[in-house]
Write a protein that holds these residues in place. Structure first.
Motif, PDB file in Angstrom:
ATOM      1  N   ASP A   1       4.316   9.441  -5.609  1.00 44.33           N
ATOM      2  CA  ASP A   1       4.370   9.776  -4.181  1.00 44.33           C
ATOM      3  C   ASP A   1       3.536   8.834  -3.324  1.00 44.33           C
ATOM      4  O   ASP A   1       3.613   8.892  -2.096  1.00 44.33           O
ATOM      5  N   PHE A   2       2.748   7.990  -3.950  1.00 47.28           N
ATOM      6  CA  PHE A   2       1.900   7.058  -3.212  1.00 47.28           C
ATOM      7  C   PHE A   2       2.649   5.738  -3.039  1.00 47.28           C
ATOM      8  O   PHE A   2       2.970   5.055  -4.016  1.00 47.28           O
ATOM      9  N   LEU A   3       2.956   5.389  -1.798  1.00 48.30           N
ATOM     10  CA  LEU A   3       3.797   4.217  -1.522  1.00 48.30           C
ATOM     11  C   LEU A   3       3.067   3.260  -0.594  1.00 48.30           C
ATOM     12  O   LEU A   3       2.385   3.666   0.349  1.00 48.30           O
ATOM     13  N   CYS A   4       3.221   1.955  -0.869  1.00 52.14           N
ATOM     14  CA  CYS A   4       2.642   0.901  -0.021  1.00 52.14           C
ATOM     15  C   CYS A   4       3.717  -0.131   0.305  1.00 52.14           C
ATOM     16  O   CYS A   4       4.707  -0.265  -0.424  1.00 52.14           O
ATOM     17  N   ASN A   5       3.521  -0.882   1.379  1.00 53.57           N
ATOM     18  CA  ASN A   5       4.502  -1.895   1.798  1.00 53.57           C
ATOM     19  C   ASN A   5       4.295  -3.199   1.028  1.00 53.57           C
ATOM     20  O   ASN A   5       4.047  -4.266   1.602  1.00 53.57           O
ATOM     21  N   THR A   6       4.379  -3.078  -0.306  1.00 50.78           N
ATOM     22  CA  THR A   6       4.283  -4.240  -1.176  1.00 50.78           C
ATOM     23  C   THR A   6       5.135  -3.997  -2.410  1.00 50.78           C
ATOM     24  O   THR A   6       5.322  -2.849  -2.832  1.00 50.78           O
ATOM     25  N   THR A   7       5.655  -5.074  -2.960  1.00 46.72           N
ATOM     26  CA  THR A   7       6.453  -4.963  -4.186  1.00 46.72           C
ATOM     27  C   THR A   7       5.627  -5.262  -5.436  1.00 46.72           C
ATOM     28  O   THR A   7       6.152  -5.195  -6.542  1.00 46.72           O
TER      29      THR A   7
ATOM     30  N   CYS B   1      -4.575   0.257  -4.508  1.00 44.02           N
ATOM     31  CA  CYS B   1      -4.708   1.081  -3.306  1.00 44.02           C
ATOM     32  C   CYS B   1      -4.753   2.566  -3.657  1.00 44.02           C
ATOM     33  O   CYS B   1      -5.484   3.346  -3.034  1.00 44.02           O
ATOM     34  N   PHE B   2      -3.976   2.948  -4.661  1.00 45.00           N
ATOM     35  CA  PHE B   2      -3.991   4.350  -5.103  1.00 45.00           C
ATOM     36  C   PHE B   2      -5.375   4.736  -5.613  1.00 45.00           C
ATOM     37  O   PHE B   2      -5.909   5.801  -5.273  1.00 45.00           O
ATOM     38  N   ASN B   3      -5.978   3.874  -6.444  1.00 45.46           N
ATOM     39  CA  ASN B   3      -7.305   4.169  -6.989  1.00 45.46           C
ATOM     40  C   ASN B   3      -8.369   4.202  -5.894  1.00 45.46           C
ATOM     41  O   ASN B   3      -9.350   4.946  -5.996  1.00 45.46           O
ATOM     42  N   THR B   4      -8.159   3.413  -4.855  1.00 47.07           N
ATOM     43  CA  THR B   4      -9.108   3.426  -3.743  1.00 47.07           C
ATOM     44  C   THR B   4      -8.981   4.697  -2.910  1.00 47.07           C
ATOM     45  O   THR B   4      -9.983   5.276  -2.475  1.00 47.07           O
TER      46      THR B   4
ATOM     47  N   LYS C   1      -0.190  10.236   8.488  1.00 43.29           N
ATOM     48  CA  LYS C   1      -0.170   8.864   8.990  1.00 43.29           C
ATOM     49  C   LYS C   1      -0.464   7.886   7.855  1.00 43.29           C
ATOM     50  O   LYS C   1      -1.117   8.222   6.870  1.00 43.29           O
ATOM     51  N   SER C   2       0.001   6.674   8.010  1.00 43.68           N
ATOM     52  CA  SER C   2      -0.290   5.632   7.025  1.00 43.68           C
ATOM     53  C   SER C   2      -1.717   5.130   7.225  1.00 43.68           C
ATOM     54  O   SER C   2      -2.297   5.286   8.297  1.00 43.68           O
ATOM     55  N   TYR C   3      -2.269   4.550   6.186  1.00 42.08           N
ATOM     56  CA  TYR C   3      -3.618   4.012   6.299  1.00 42.08           C
ATOM     57  C   TYR C   3      -3.628   2.595   5.713  1.00 42.08           C
ATOM     58  O   TYR C   3      -2.767   2.212   4.925  1.00 42.08           O
TER      59      TYR C   3
ATOM     60  N   GLN D   1      -0.311  -1.375   4.150  1.00 39.57           N
ATOM     61  CA  GLN D   1      -0.192  -0.047   4.732  1.00 39.57           C
ATOM     62  C   GLN D   1       0.379   0.877   3.673  1.00 39.57           C
ATOM     63  O   GLN D   1       1.398   0.572   3.044  1.00 39.57           O
ATOM     64  N   CYS D   2      -0.282   2.018   3.461  1.00 40.31           N
ATOM     65  CA  CYS D   2       0.146   2.963   2.425  1.00 40.31           C
ATOM     66  C   CYS D   2       0.292   4.353   3.031  1.00 40.31           C
ATOM     67  O   CYS D   2      -0.283   4.670   4.076  1.00 40.31           O
ATOM     68  N   VAL D   3       1.077   5.179   2.343  1.00 41.59           N
ATOM     69  CA  VAL D   3       1.314   6.549   2.788  1.00 41.59           C
ATOM     70  C   VAL D   3       1.486   7.438   1.574  1.00 41.59           C
ATOM     71  O   VAL D   3       1.933   6.982   0.513  1.00 41.59           O
ATOM     72  N   VAL D   4       1.109   8.711   1.726  1.00 39.59           N
ATOM     73  CA  VAL D   4       1.280   9.707   0.669  1.00 39.59           C
ATOM     74  C   VAL D   4       2.494  10.562   1.006  1.00 39.59           C
ATOM     75  O   VAL D   4       2.522  11.241   2.040  1.00 39.59           O
ATOM     76  N   ARG D   5       3.510  10.487   0.160  1.00 41.66           N
ATOM     77  CA  ARG D   5       4.729  11.246   0.384  1.00 41.66           C
ATOM     78  C   ARG D   5       4.517  12.710  -0.003  1.00 41.66           C
ATOM     79  O   ARG D   5       3.793  13.025  -0.938  1.00 41.66           O
ATOM     80  N   GLY D   6       5.156  13.627   0.724  1.00 41.30           N
ATOM     81  CA  GLY D   6       5.035  15.055   0.425  1.00 41.30           C
ATOM     82  C   GLY D   6       3.661  15.612   0.758  1.00 41.30           C
ATOM     83  O   GLY D   6       3.177  16.524   0.083  1.00 41.30           O
ATOM     84  N   ALA D   7       3.033  15.080   1.799  1.00 41.68           N
ATOM     85  CA  ALA D   7       1.681  15.537   2.159  1.00 41.68           C
ATOM     86  C   ALA D   7       1.679  16.996   2.591  1.00 41.68           C
ATOM     87  O   ALA D   7       0.702  17.727   2.337  1.00 41.68           O
TER      88      ALA D   7
END
Length: 233
Positions: free
Chosen positions: A52-58, A66-69, A175-177, A191-197
């Motif tokens: 559920d943790f998504l960032c604008n990077t491949t 970013c998830f661990n942070t 919101k994204s962070y 920029q990352c966001v948590v899906r299903g917040a």
């Protein structure tokens, strides 16, 4: 569902099989069962938190960094650990009630053997429905131990609320962070966001509600025990 049934069995068995009881015992075991069910249901939205943790990077390693942070605390494991502490606080009173019963029986047997008649020991228990119940009016020590176990429970519940409010809820914004992963090769600011917040927040609110009920109940029981058993002794 099998996991929750497995977890409930030892709690219910301890609540039913004991030969000694005390005021509020069924309620404490009931709160434990409700807490176990709530944790079981609340952890469902967290099972796929990694996906559920998504960032604008491949680049996968950048997303992991970013998830661990962002999730820098073991959230679900903290829930389980605090639940174990709650179980221990209840079992503490169970061990004490067993000690009270066994100590009285041994003292009574010694007096009967030495006097050749029925013992005259002060019985700290009364019999209710074929089970021995600790009479707090006869033993101030029992009241103090009972208050100690309830205050332990109260402290754990307050810690539980702190974890939920300070560790978990701040991580669940819609919101994204911005995540600075420059320490990793090939990564930058993302920029990352948590899906299903919303679902995750709802699970936290459910746990907060149960903790609030337990805190109010524990506090009221402390006041009742102090006023009824200590002040009127």
């Amino acid at each position: 569902m099998a996991a929750i049934v497995t977890g409930l069995i030892p709690i219910l068995r301890t609540a039913v099989d004991s030969t000694a009881t005390y005021k509020g015992r069924s309620m404490w075991f009931g709160l434990l069962c409700i807490r176990l069910v709530t944790i079981f249901l609340a952890q469902f939205p967290w099972k796929a938190v990694n996906e559920d943790f998504l960032c604008n990077t491949t680049i996968a390693i950048c997303t992991k960094a970013c998830f661990n942070t962002h999730f820098d605390s073991a959230i679900v494991m903290a829930w389980h650990f605090l639940f174990i502490l709650l179980v221990l606080s209840v079992l503490f009173m169970e061990l004490f009630s067993f000690h009270i019963r066994s100590s009285f029986l041994k003292k009574k047997e010694r007096e009967m053997a030495s006097q050749g008649e029925q013992g005259v020991a002060i019985d700290p228990t009364i019999t209710v429905g074929g089970r021995m119940m600790i009479d707090f009016h006869k033993s101030k020590t029992s009241v103090l131990v009972y208050l100690f176990s309830v205050m332990l429970r109260l402290a754990v519940e307050i810690l539980f609320v702190y974890v939920l409010l300070c560790w978990v809820l701040p991580k669940l914004t819609d919101k994204s962070y911005h995540c600075d992963a420059k320490d990793f090769h090939g990564c930058a600011v993302h920029q990352c966001v948590v899906r299903g917040a919303a679902e995750k927040r709802m699970s936290v609110y459910a746990l907060l509600f149960i903790s609030a009920v337990a805190i109010i109940t524990s506090f009221l029981f402390c006041l009742y025990a102090i006023g009824h058993y200590l002040c009127n002794a």
